[in-house]
Design a protein around this motif. Structure first.
Motif, PDB file in Angstrom:
ATOM      1  N   ILE A 272       0.842  -1.200   0.000  1.00  0.00           N
ATOM      2  CA  ILE A 272       0.000   0.000   0.000  1.00  0.00           C
ATOM      3  C   ILE A 272       0.874   1.245   0.000  1.00  0.00           C
ATOM      4  CG2 ILE A 272      -1.806   1.254   1.208  1.00  0.00           C
ATOM      5  CD1 ILE A 272      -2.731  -1.468   0.192  1.00  0.00           C
ATOM      6  N   PRO A 273       0.754   2.104  -0.998  1.00  0.00           N
ATOM      7  CA  PRO A 273       1.496   3.372  -0.954  1.00  0.00           C
ATOM      8  C   PRO A 273       0.841   4.350   0.018  1.00  0.00           C
ATOM      9  CG  PRO A 273       0.132   3.284  -2.925  1.00  0.00           C
ATOM     10  CD  PRO A 273      -0.021   1.941  -2.247  1.00  0.00           C
ATOM     11  N   VAL A 274       1.649   5.118   0.702  1.00  0.00           N
ATOM     12  CA  VAL A 274       1.086   6.140   1.585  1.00  0.00           C
ATOM     13  C   VAL A 274       0.735   7.370   0.750  1.00  0.00           C
ATOM     14  CG1 VAL A 274       2.349   5.330   3.604  1.00  0.00           C
ATOM     15  CG2 VAL A 274       3.344   7.105   2.148  1.00  0.00           C
ATOM     16  N   PRO A 275      -0.202   8.179   1.191  1.00  0.00           N
ATOM     17  CA  PRO A 275      -0.542   9.399   0.440  1.00  0.00           C
ATOM     18  C   PRO A 275       0.671  10.312   0.288  1.00  0.00           C
ATOM     19  CG  PRO A 275      -2.215   8.939   2.107  1.00  0.00           C
ATOM     20  CD  PRO A 275      -1.079   7.983   2.367  1.00  0.00           C
ATOM     21  N   ALA A 276       0.768  10.936  -0.854  1.00  0.00           N
ATOM     22  CA  ALA A 276       1.897  11.828  -1.124  1.00  0.00           C
ATOM     23  C   ALA A 276       1.963  12.972  -0.117  1.00  0.00           C
ATOM     24  CB  ALA A 276       1.789  12.386  -2.544  1.00  0.00           C
ATOM     25  N   THR A 277       0.830  13.346   0.447  1.00  0.00           N
ATOM     26  CA  THR A 277       0.790  14.483   1.365  1.00  0.00           C
ATOM     27  C   THR A 277       1.310  14.141   2.759  1.00  0.00           C
ATOM     28  OG1 THR A 277      -1.513  13.947   1.889  1.00  0.00           O
ATOM     29  CG2 THR A 277      -1.130  15.567   0.163  1.00  0.00           C
ATOM     30  N   MET A 278       1.645  12.874   3.006  1.00  0.00           N
ATOM     31  CA  MET A 278       2.191  12.509   4.323  1.00  0.00           C
ATOM     32  C   MET A 278       3.611  13.011   4.496  1.00  0.00           C
ATOM     33  SD  MET A 278       1.046   8.786   5.723  1.00  0.00           S
ATOM     34  CE  MET A 278       1.688   9.270   7.319  1.00  0.00           C
ATOM     35  N   ILE A 279       4.310  13.189   3.405  1.00  0.00           N
ATOM     36  CA  ILE A 279       5.745  13.456   3.461  1.00  0.00           C
ATOM     37  C   ILE A 279       6.005  14.959   3.607  1.00  0.00           C
ATOM     38  CG2 ILE A 279       7.954  13.045   2.335  1.00  0.00           C
ATOM     39  CD1 ILE A 279       6.266  10.523   2.957  1.00  0.00           C
ATOM     40  N   TYR A 374     -10.323  18.320   3.731  1.00  0.00           N
ATOM     41  CA  TYR A 374      -9.582  17.847   2.564  1.00  0.00           C
ATOM     42  C   TYR A 374     -10.476  16.934   1.730  1.00  0.00           C
ATOM     43  CZ  TYR A 374      -5.395  19.610   4.934  1.00  0.00           C
ATOM     44  OH  TYR A 374      -4.460  20.411   5.548  1.00  0.00           O
ATOM     45  N   GLN A 375     -10.112  16.784   0.460  1.00  0.00           N
ATOM     46  CA  GLN A 375     -10.961  16.078  -0.491  1.00  0.00           C
ATOM     47  C   GLN A 375     -11.288  14.650  -0.064  1.00  0.00           C
ATOM     48  OE1 GLN A 375     -12.156  17.785  -3.582  1.00  0.00           O
ATOM     49  NE2 GLN A 375     -11.585  19.280  -2.018  1.00  0.00           N
ATOM     50  N   GLU A 475     -13.791  30.622  14.923  1.00  0.00           N
ATOM     51  CA  GLU A 475     -12.823  31.165  15.872  1.00  0.00           C
ATOM     52  C   GLU A 475     -11.452  31.183  15.223  1.00  0.00           C
ATOM     53  OE1 GLU A 475     -10.924  30.155  20.281  1.00  0.00           O
ATOM     54  OE2 GLU A 475     -12.318  28.767  19.330  1.00  0.00           O
ATOM     55  N   GLY A 476     -10.657  32.189  15.568  1.00  0.00           N
ATOM     56  CA  GLY A 476      -9.303  32.252  15.052  1.00  0.00           C
ATOM     57  C   GLY A 476      -9.213  33.098  13.798  1.00  0.00           C
ATOM     58  N   ALA A 477      -7.999  33.525  13.480  1.00  0.00           N
ATOM     59  CA  ALA A 477      -7.792  34.422  12.348  1.00  0.00           C
ATOM     60  C   ALA A 477      -7.376  33.689  11.088  1.00  0.00           C
ATOM     61  CB  ALA A 477      -6.723  35.459  12.715  1.00  0.00           C
ATOM     62  N   TRP A 478      -7.237  32.370  11.161  1.00  0.00           N
ATOM     63  CA  TRP A 478      -6.765  31.648   9.986  1.00  0.00           C
ATOM     64  C   TRP A 478      -7.872  30.785   9.386  1.00  0.00           C
ATOM     65  CZ3 TRP A 478      -6.940  26.332  10.493  1.00  0.00           C
ATOM     66  CH2 TRP A 478      -6.944  25.818  11.799  1.00  0.00           C
ATOM     67  N   GLY A 479      -7.677  30.443   8.116  1.00  0.00           N
ATOM     68  CA  GLY A 479      -8.609  29.580   7.413  1.00  0.00           C
ATOM     69  C   GLY A 479      -7.844  28.811   6.355  1.00  0.00           C
ATOM     70  N   GLU A 480      -8.575  28.274   5.380  1.00  0.00           N
ATOM     71  CA  GLU A 480      -7.948  27.486   4.327  1.00  0.00           C
ATOM     72  C   GLU A 480      -8.464  27.926   2.967  1.00  0.00           C
ATOM     73  OE1 GLU A 480      -7.221  23.059   5.550  1.00  0.00           O
ATOM     74  OE2 GLU A 480      -9.187  23.657   6.294  1.00  0.00           O
ATOM     75  N   LEU A 481      -7.557  27.993   2.008  1.00  0.00           N
ATOM     76  CA  LEU A 481      -7.910  28.292   0.628  1.00  0.00           C
ATOM     77  C   LEU A 481      -6.971  27.509  -0.280  1.00  0.00           C
ATOM     78  CD1 LEU A 481      -9.292  29.823  -1.666  1.00  0.00           C
ATOM     79  CD2 LEU A 481      -7.733  31.743  -1.230  1.00  0.00           C
ATOM     80  N   TYR A 482      -7.545  26.655  -1.103  1.00  0.00           N
ATOM     81  CA  TYR A 482      -6.750  25.816  -1.997  1.00  0.00           C
ATOM     82  C   TYR A 482      -7.239  25.947  -3.433  1.00  0.00           C
ATOM     83  CZ  TYR A 482      -4.986  23.646   2.262  1.00  0.00           C
ATOM     84  OH  TYR A 482      -4.402  23.437   3.480  1.00  0.00           O
ATOM     85  N   ASP A 483      -6.308  26.023  -4.343  1.00  0.00           N
ATOM     86  CA  ASP A 483      -6.588  25.998  -5.772  1.00  0.00           C
ATOM     87  C   ASP A 483      -6.555  24.539  -6.213  1.00  0.00           C
ATOM     88  OD1 ASP A 483      -6.518  26.056  -8.559  1.00  0.00           O
ATOM     89  OD2 ASP A 483      -5.267  27.861  -8.643  1.00  0.00           O
ATOM     90  N   LEU A 484      -7.717  23.932  -6.412  1.00  0.00           N
ATOM     91  CA  LEU A 484      -7.796  22.503  -6.683  1.00  0.00           C
ATOM     92  C   LEU A 484      -7.303  22.127  -8.078  1.00  0.00           C
ATOM     93  CD1 LEU A 484     -11.266  21.763  -5.037  1.00  0.00           C
ATOM     94  CD2 LEU A 484      -8.985  21.471  -4.040  1.00  0.00           C
ATOM     95  N   GLN A 485      -7.214  23.096  -8.962  1.00  0.00           N
ATOM     96  CA  GLN A 485      -6.668  22.809 -10.293  1.00  0.00           C
ATOM     97  C   GLN A 485      -5.144  22.781 -10.254  1.00  0.00           C
ATOM     98  OE1 GLN A 485      -8.204  25.381 -13.348  1.00  0.00           O
ATOM     99  NE2 GLN A 485     -10.336  24.791 -12.981  1.00  0.00           N
ATOM    100  N   LEU A 489      -3.762  18.177  -4.523  1.00  0.00           N
ATOM    101  CA  LEU A 489      -3.503  17.487  -3.261  1.00  0.00           C
ATOM    102  C   LEU A 489      -3.658  18.426  -2.061  1.00  0.00           C
ATOM    103  CD1 LEU A 489      -0.417  15.274  -4.216  1.00  0.00           C
ATOM    104  CD2 LEU A 489      -2.828  14.649  -4.172  1.00  0.00           C
ATOM    105  N   GLU A 490      -3.996  19.658  -2.302  1.00  0.00           N
ATOM    106  CA  GLU A 490      -4.207  20.657  -1.245  1.00  0.00           C
ATOM    107  C   GLU A 490      -2.977  20.752  -0.336  1.00  0.00           C
ATOM    108  OE1 GLU A 490      -8.862  20.527  -0.250  1.00  0.00           O
ATOM    109  OE2 GLU A 490      -7.936  18.535  -0.328  1.00  0.00           O
ATOM    110  N   MET A 491      -1.847  21.027  -0.963  1.00  0.00           N
ATOM    111  CA  MET A 491      -0.569  21.092  -0.257  1.00  0.00           C
ATOM    112  C   MET A 491      -0.205  22.531   0.131  1.00  0.00           C
ATOM    113  SD  MET A 491       0.986  17.926  -0.417  1.00  0.00           S
ATOM    114  CE  MET A 491       2.731  17.944  -0.819  1.00  0.00           C
TER     115      MET A 491
END
Length: 529
Positions: A272-279, A374-375, A475-485, A489-491
């Motif tokens: 089983i390969p681990v997800p690329a985003t683990m590294i 995440y997706q 709550e908090g001043a941070w959020g998330e924004l990802y360009d899926l194109q 992998l939302e890195m």
């Protein structure tokens, strides 16, 4: 002639854990065949990535903040009108076999902190802003403690289902009608269930993984399939001309990881390969770093349902065992489909396959579910196989929501939805695919827990468009924004990127619009004023 509906639903099953969604390892030939014969939706998103609220949205075609089951621990109000209610009124025979989870399953107290009443202030007898109109027992029908009484049964109709065969919870810790059957048929196995009696495989270190004492034929997945097969056969004999809607709901592939028999060893962790985003680390992922620090400090609860950081070895093992669970389900779906054909019901039955939400399953080094959209967590499989399509398959890339399932069923049955339904019909009464109807999808989440660095229980709202995913926390001043194109992998979190500020502004405006669009419209006004 109105079509029948056979709805398969799995639990915590991400879209890319199926062969038809491009997974090269997990074997799912029967589900893949449904996709070949029907349509596979590539971008179906949950209304909420947690069981109870999203199952409520599947049933009502309404957002959790509107139907009322806004989080786990809050039962779906029994006053809700579900697609099963509407079909039942129209003459359909409706049934649920398997997991329900529209009400609480466990008796554990909530995780919210106690309410603080200032000194000198008198507490009202009204604990909630809404009055209870039904006795508490009406909302305790799925509790494990209730099922300890051999006389207890689900009171039907139950959210529109005229018949219910219950198998609640997960793995070999399920209860309900399945456990009643097991206690009668295999009492020696019924006395040796769960983690207390499971055998640890010395080759595995993953938490919540044990070899069950159950064989394949006594495991909940097989029981649900055989009950479904019997139901279909009985219906064909006794009421062949009556349309039906049957939900076959599997509690797997959810943790704990206990695939029975040959499914335990079917997939090797080393393959089983681990997800690329683990590294490595990823800019802007402070919530992920919080979870990694929690695990490194030894404070993470790896035995519960909340997400936690996992090692590469643990992730490989969890995925391998999850694949075993999925192939077990696929084999049982094959049995059900064979029974559907044998009963002569196949040619007028729409078959749907979906899940209630996904699982992070190692994405960014995190497993299970929580307010990290995440997706892998928020994107679910959705397959619609309609005999009216005459075998025309293919995939659809337009955005869809879990809310659209009920709305599509009612549309296909030729029944107008009740006022207040927010789902969009994906098919016409003739089975023709409806045009794309969403430019964005709204996802809600309200947690009981305060974590990820927040002081209050986490609340987040997410908007997904053709190109972007943005998540805003209360709550908090941070959020998330990802360009899926550019970043599928939302890195790279663009939340604080100055160049992304115009996009962030546009998405904020669209999110406000979605929140406004999804405000409740039920009930309708009864007068002008």
């Amino acid at each position: 002639m109105q079509p029948n509906f056979l709805i398969f639903i799995t639990d915590q099953h991400r879209a890319d854990h199926l062969g038809c969604y491009g997974n090269p390892i997990v074997r799912t030939p029967h589900i893949d065949r449904l996709a070949e014969q029907g349509q596979r939706f590539e971008r179906t998103y949950v209304a909420n990535p947690v069981c109870m609220p999203n199952r409520g949205s599947i049933m009502t075609s309404r957002m959790p903040s509107v139907h009322g089951a806004r989080s786990n621990g809050v039962p779906l109000p029994l006053e809700s009108v579900t697609f099963a209610d509407v079909l039942s009124e129209a003459g359909y025979r409706t049934a649920l076999i398997g997991k329900s989870h529209l009400q609480n399953m466990e008796d554990n107290p909530p995780l919210l902190p106690p309410r603080h009443i200032p000194e000198g202030v008198v507490e009202s007898g009204f604990k909630e802003a809404r009055r209870d109109t039904l006795p508490p027992g009406a909302y305790e029908q799925e509790l494990r403690s209730r099922w300890a009484d051999s006389r207890h049964r689900i009171h039907t109709p139950y959210y529109g289902f005229q018949e219910v065969v219950l198998c609640n919870h997960h793995a070999d810790e399920c209860f309900g009608d399945w456990l009643r059957w097991l206690e009668g048929a295999r009492p020696e196995l019924a006395a040796r269930l769960g983690r207390e009696h499971g055998e640890r495989d010395p080759r595995y270190v993953a938490p919540q993984a044990w070899k069950t004492r159950l064989d394949e034929d006594s495991y909940p997945t097989h029981f649900i399939a055989t009950q479904t097969v019997q139901w279909l056969s009985e219906h064909a004999r006794s009421q062949p001309s009556r349309p039906f809607a049957l939900m076959c709901s599997f509690p797997d592939p959810h943790h704990p990881w206990t695939p029975p028999g040959r499914y335990w060893d079917m997939y090797k962790p080393e393959d089983i390969p681990v997800p690329a985003t683990m590294i490595g680390g990823h800019p802007g992922e402070q919530h992920v770093e919080w979870l990694r620090r929690e695990r490194a400090a030894g404070h993470a609860n790896t035995q519960g349902p909340r997400l936690f950081a996992a090692s590469e070895r643990e992730v490989r093992e969890m995925i391998a065992l999850t694949y075993g669970m999925i192939t077990n389900i696929d084999d049982r779906i094959g049995l059900v489909m064979q029974a559907l054909r044998a009963a002569g019901l196949d040619e007028n039955t729409v078959v749907v396959f979906t899940s209630d939400h996904g699982d992070l399953m190692g994405d960014h080094g995190i497993v299970l579910k929580g307010p990290l959209h995440y997706q892998g967590l928020v994107r679910v499989p959705f397959i619609w196989r309609d005999p009216a399509s005459h075998g025309a398959g293919g995939s659809r890339d337009d955005l869809a929501s879990s809310m659209d399932l009920g709305a599509s069923i009612l549309s296909r049955a030729g029944i107008a939805p009740p006022n207040g339904v927010q789902g969009k019909a994906l098919y016409t009464p003739d089975g023709v695919p409806a045009p794309a109807c969403r430019d964005a999808v709204l996802i809600e989440e309200n947690q009981q827990r305060a974590y990820l660095g927040f002081d209050e229980p986490v609340r987040v709202r997410t908007v997904v468009t053709d190109r972007y995913r943005m998540s805003v926390f209360a709550e908090g001043a941070w959020g998330e924004l990802y360009d899926l194109q550019a970043d599928p992998l939302e890195m790279r979190n663009l939340w604080g990127d100055a160049d992304a500020a115009p996009v962030k502004h546009q998405l904020m405006f669209r999110l406000v619009q979605l929140l406004t669009e999804h405000a409740d419209t039920s009930p309708k006004p009864t007068r002008v004023a």
